[in-house]
Design a protein around this motif. Sequence first.
Motif, PDB file in Angstrom:
ATOM      1  N   GLU A  62       0.821  -1.205   0.000  1.00  0.00           N
ATOM      2  CA  GLU A  62       0.000   0.000   0.000  1.00  0.00           C
ATOM      3  C   GLU A  62       0.859   1.260   0.000  1.00  0.00           C
ATOM      4  OE1 GLU A  62      -2.551  -0.267   3.376  1.00  0.00           O
ATOM      5  OE2 GLU A  62      -3.366  -2.237   2.835  1.00  0.00           O
ATOM      6  N   THR A 118       2.989  -1.342   4.626  1.00  0.00           N
ATOM      7  CA  THR A 118       1.863  -2.241   4.868  1.00  0.00           C
ATOM      8  C   THR A 118       1.538  -3.023   3.600  1.00  0.00           C
ATOM      9  OG1 THR A 118       0.938  -0.726   6.513  1.00  0.00           O
ATOM     10  CG2 THR A 118      -0.546  -2.386   5.606  1.00  0.00           C
ATOM     11  N   THR A 120      -1.020  -6.057   1.778  1.00  0.00           N
ATOM     12  CA  THR A 120      -2.347  -6.648   1.838  1.00  0.00           C
ATOM     13  C   THR A 120      -2.386  -7.927   1.020  1.00  0.00           C
ATOM     14  OG1 THR A 120      -3.359  -4.453   2.034  1.00  0.00           O
ATOM     15  CG2 THR A 120      -4.803  -6.264   1.438  1.00  0.00           C
ATOM     16  N   ILE A 132      -9.389 -10.441   3.416  1.00  0.00           N
ATOM     17  CA  ILE A 132      -8.265  -9.511   3.360  1.00  0.00           C
ATOM     18  C   ILE A 132      -7.416  -9.663   4.615  1.00  0.00           C
ATOM     19  CG2 ILE A 132      -7.565  -7.095   3.236  1.00  0.00           C
ATOM     20  CD1 ILE A 132     -10.183  -6.475   1.835  1.00  0.00           C
ATOM     21  N   ARG A 134      -3.846  -7.970   6.406  1.00  0.00           N
ATOM     22  CA  ARG A 134      -2.942  -6.832   6.321  1.00  0.00           C
ATOM     23  C   ARG A 134      -1.734  -7.073   7.221  1.00  0.00           C
ATOM     24  NH1 ARG A 134      -4.831  -1.814   7.828  1.00  0.00           N
ATOM     25  NH2 ARG A 134      -3.692  -0.764   6.158  1.00  0.00           N
TER      26      ARG A 134
END
Length: 258
Positions: A62, A118, A120, A132, A134
């Motif tokens: 991200e 980060t 995912t 999902i 993370r």
Amino acid sequence: MELIARLFLSFCFLTLSGLTFAAESGTPVTRVTVREDDDVILPCSLDTNENIESMLFDWVKEVPRKEVFMYRNRNHYNNGLPGQDVEFKGRVSHFPEELKYGNASIRIKQTRLEDNGTYTCIFPDIKPSEKIFRIELVVEPVLKIRNFPGAAPKPYVTILKEKGLLECEVPGASPKPTVEWRDSDNKTLPSKTVQDEEEHGRFHVTVQTTVTEPGCYHCVATQMEKWHRISSEICVHHACLYPVFLLSPQLVAADGPA
């Protein structure tokens, strides 16, 4: 044997992450910490343990978004599937034998500081809603030689005319480096800074030390703000420390005719 191997691999995933994790929204992000240049495993596994060999899962980094690893029904970035960001090419792999158990974890090789961030792991086709996961990856920097404008160059070391006097010169560095002499046991030696000048934002530092024992010594330049460290070594012999007339008779005889 296969079950034992699978349990061991799962244990490694949880140990590296330091936390267990869930796919439900609202759960904390799992943090994974690794030393720079080491390999790391980012965990992602369905709690149903269902076979995902024919599924789609996608790993993205991200902010800014970057494609890390995509798997689609046995096709993935390492066997021809296009779309992977160049900085991850050749560095990311999955665990094919673990797919039948719902494990979509990946390994990133030779981590870099730029890998911080980060990540995912997404299963977009799972119904009724996508799954999902993370992961926050923290790459801890290590002191090493780095290349950047102002990086301290390899120190210039020399033995001066005075017996046992060593000099180390580090020019053109920014930010200002810490320069020190160390012995073969990596112990810092008492030293004197004989030059500490700044010109156009670059620093020129010269440090001297006096040694009384033969051996190898190294000058170390460190820029902690950049995690940059570079060094040079110089070896000092008896002749550099003592005049010939101070050498023991045994040493003189050894150097003379038989």
